[in-house]
Design an enzyme around this catalytic site. Structure first.
Site, PDB file in Angstrom:
ATOM      1  N   HIS A 198       1.063  -1.385  -0.031  1.00 27.78           N
ATOM      2  CA  HIS A 198       0.071  -0.321   0.229  1.00 27.78           C
ATOM      3  C   HIS A 198       0.890   1.522  -0.489  1.00 27.78           C
ATOM      4  CE1 HIS A 198      -3.099  -2.911   1.273  1.00 27.78           C
ATOM      5  NE2 HIS A 198      -3.247  -2.321   0.554  1.00 27.78           N
ATOM      6  N   CYS A 514     -10.236  -3.111  -9.696  1.00 26.49           N
ATOM      7  CA  CYS A 514     -10.224  -1.372  -9.385  1.00 26.49           C
ATOM      8  C   CYS A 514      -8.266  -1.778  -8.991  1.00 26.49           C
ATOM      9  CB  CYS A 514     -10.284  -1.136  -7.968  1.00 26.49           C
ATOM     10  SG  CYS A 514     -10.710  -2.079  -6.820  1.00 26.49           S
TER      11      CYS A 514
HETATM   12  C1  PEP Z   1      -6.754  -4.714  -5.010  1.00 28.10           C
HETATM   13  O1  PEP Z   1      -6.691  -5.701  -3.348  1.00 28.10           O
HETATM   14  O2  PEP Z   1      -6.819  -5.371  -5.770  1.00 28.10           O
HETATM   15  C2  PEP Z   1      -7.506  -3.747  -3.592  1.00 28.10           C
HETATM   16  C3  PEP Z   1      -7.905  -2.481  -4.956  1.00 28.10           C
HETATM   17  O3  PEP Z   1      -8.207  -3.757  -2.220  1.00 28.10           O
HETATM   18  P1  PEP Z   1      -6.278  -3.327  -2.329  1.00 28.10           P
HETATM   19  O4  PEP Z   1      -5.334  -3.028  -2.359  1.00 28.10           O
HETATM   20  O5  PEP Z   1      -6.342  -1.675  -1.384  1.00 28.10           O
HETATM   21  O6  PEP Z   1      -5.885  -3.696  -0.626  1.00 28.10           O
END
Ligand code: PEP
Ligand code: MG
Length: 584
Positions: A198, A514
């Site tokens: 993240h 996403c």
């Molecule tokens: C994912 O896991 O692809 C997602 C969009 O959520 P995050 O990256 O916030 O875990």
């Protein structure tokens, strides 16, 4: 004498060139809070110390693995030192003494650690021996790490860094990254962390060039050194010569020109050459991105990661506070859809204010996180659902549930939502009308494989390819050591994506993607070929993806996707995709 140029290799996790002055985050002492612990909470305090010890050991373990990748004697030397630290966390006088002090003196764990270090220092100084003095430094180092992990206070992330700084640190957590000021920071380099972490996602969304996993640099780079971050090539160059600097300055200028050229696409529609319109939406992580999102030409916010409201604080935000924050965003989007994902705390996205007794479990990729945490702490979930539903009175809002792994979770969430709506209506609060649709993230293999059943109780699907890749391939997305194995083109991942997308489309519910795949033009043709017509990504990626869509024939992309889905080898899939892209 001017210092010598040195280059460190790592992973380019956020593109672009950053040139600036190093600001190395001190890994040293931080202010320690001091308070008494009532007798009934002493057990909890000892558990807190134990958690911090375990966390510190895990960090040292990762640093040890990293040191092994460093060439020559430096890596070996560092390895020995880290080995010693690792053992000190196991059963040292420091840890035992601190634990005893919590019991005997009823003080908080941070204070207990500090008091124990002071005591050890006193007995060591009586010995007047250079070797012992050096050991004391090691003990202090270990104690400082322990205290940092106990307080979990983000070491005010580079708040002292002057304008034009390059942030250099062993590790930058998402909570730290959320506090970076892109007006003052030109780039990031860390020793730990992978491209799908993240922190990397935040760096990309803030437009900050970043390199992670760069071994050896921490020992060499000093605050004040000139540094170049090559986020494309994964290089950190310290003390560049004038000719090196000139090369990177030129690349930086070329990139700026390219961005200006792409910005002209802003008002152009995202339509394939054969006339199919594709919805491009933005992912939202921090309010600071709002201008960027508004200017990106996005059709809405396809993923609002709500964690920003819960990070870097000791208390959970109340309904009113969340409502105000969301209302602002919804109003700025001026009727365009805003998909608010409920709290996805856990994993690297620690949010101490809400994880509470589940902190240890939530830090695991397989623990109480995402929707599991919301269902365990319903008071927090209810406040968030109420805030979203109220914000929906000011625009177009959807609710998205993260980390769903079974149907019962969606049922429970819906029951809680009904309760919340009843309460809001009883209080005559203005709320979204009609009520916001409730969709789910498909990012756990069990959800993907039950997508047909989940589609019956979900209003929409958003595919999270980041976690779906991580859980399918059993690869930690934040671990730079396995970053080379993280591959969303693995046939197992693609089949799960295809299965989920088709299940959603069959049930006639909207399906979007996403995860980071959505924002990389390399994957656009494949995703469109798999049936996606909605992609949500970092706002800065929209122009490049739009450019790819406008250069593509959907019929050809469909055909290529079918050929790709017949393959069982990730390498062959990559070649088929790259060859198709090269024809554009
Ligand atoms: C994912 O896991 O692809 C997602 C969009 O959520 P995050 O990256 O916030 O875990
Ligand atoms: Mg996810």
């Amino acid at each position: 004498m001017s210092k010598q140029e040195k280059t460190f290799s790592g992973l380019g996790v956020s593109p672009g060139i950053g040139i600036g002055v190093a600001h190395v985050r001190e890994s040293g002492v931080i202010a320690v809070p001091e308070y008494c612990i009532p007798a009934k909470y002493l057990d909890e305090e000892r558990v807190r110390l134990k958690d911090a010890v375990n966390r510190s050991r895990r960090q040292i373990g990762r640093l040890k693995a990293k040191a092994k990748t460093m060439p020559g004697a430096a890596g070996e030397e560092l390895g020995y030192l880290l080995d010693a630290y690792y053992h000190m966390f196991k059963n040292s006088r420091l840890v035992r003494g601190a634990e005893q002090r919590i019991t005997d003196e009823r003080i908080n764990a941070e204070m207990a650690v500090q008091a124990e270090v002071a005591e050890i220092a006193k007995s060591f100084s009586a010995m007047d021996d250079a070797y012992i003095a050096a050991r004391l430094e090691d003990i202090r180092e270990v104690a400082n790490r322990l205290v940092r992990n106990l307080t979990k206070t983000p070491v005010k992330a580079f708040s002292q860094a002057p304008k034009g700084s390059i942030a250099i640190a062993e590790e930058i957590t998402p909570a730290d990254a959320a506090q970076l000021d892109p007006g003052r920071i030109e780039g990031i380099a860390t020793l730990l962390g992978g491209p799908e972490s993240h922190t990397a996602i935040l760096a990309r969304s803030l437009g900050l060039p970043a390199v992670m996993g760069a071994s050896g640099m921490i020992q060499v780079i000093e605050t004040g050194d000139r540094v170049v971050i090559d986020g494309d090539g994964g290089k950190v160059i310290v003390n560049p010569t004038p000719s090196t600097l000139a090369i990177f300055e030129r690349r930086q200028a070329e990139r700026l020109l390219e961005e200006r050229r792409l910005a002209r696409l802003r008002k152009q529609p995202a339509v394939t050459r054969d006339g199919t319109r594709i919805g491009l939406q933005a992912n939202f992580e921090l309010p600071i991105q709002m201008d960027m999102i508004a200017q990106s030409g996005s059709g809405g916010i396809g993923l609002l990661r709500s964690e920003f409201m819960y990070m870097n604080r000791d208390d959970a935000p109340g309904e009113e506070e969340q409502y105000r924050a969301l209302k602002d965003i919804v109003e700025r989007m001026d009727g365009k859809p805003v998909t608010v994902r409920t709290l996805d705390a856990g994993g690297d996205k620690a949010a101490a204010a809400v994880t509470g007794v589940y902190a240890e479990s939530a830090s695991s990729a397989l623990g109480i996180r995402g929707i599991r945490l919301s269902l365990a702490r319903t008071e927090i979930f209810e406040a968030q659902l109420a805030a979203i539903t109220r914000a929906g009175a000011h625009g177009n809002v959807r609710i998205l549930l993260p980390m769903v792994s079974s149907i019962s979770e969606v049922r429970k969430a819906r029951e809680i939502f009904s309760r919340v709506v009843k309460r809001l209506r009883r209080k005559r609060m203005p709320i979204a009308d009609p009520l916001p649709p409730i969709g789910i993230m498909i990012e756990v293999p069990s959800a993907a494989l039950s997508a047909d059943a989940l589609a019956q109780i979900s209003d929409f699907f958003a595919i999270g390819s980041n976690d779906l890749t991580m859980y399918t391939l059993a690869i930690d997305r934040g671990d730079e050591q396995v970053a080379h194995l993280f591959d969303s083109l693995h046939p197992a991942v693609l089949r799960l994506i295809q299965f989920s997308a088709e299940a959603g489309l069959r049930a006639r519910i909207p399906v979007s993607i996403c995860g980071e795949m959505a924002g990389d033009p390399r994957y656009t043709a494949l995703l469109l070929g798999l049936g996606f017509r909605e992609l949500s990504m970092t706002a800065t990626s929209i122009p490049r993806v739009k450019q790819r869509i406008r250069s593509m024939d959907l019929v050809a992309a469909d055909y290529r996707a079918r050929v790709i889905m017949d393959q069982s080898d990730a390498g062959r899939i990559a070649t088929l995709l790259d060859d198709f892209n090269a024809l554009a």
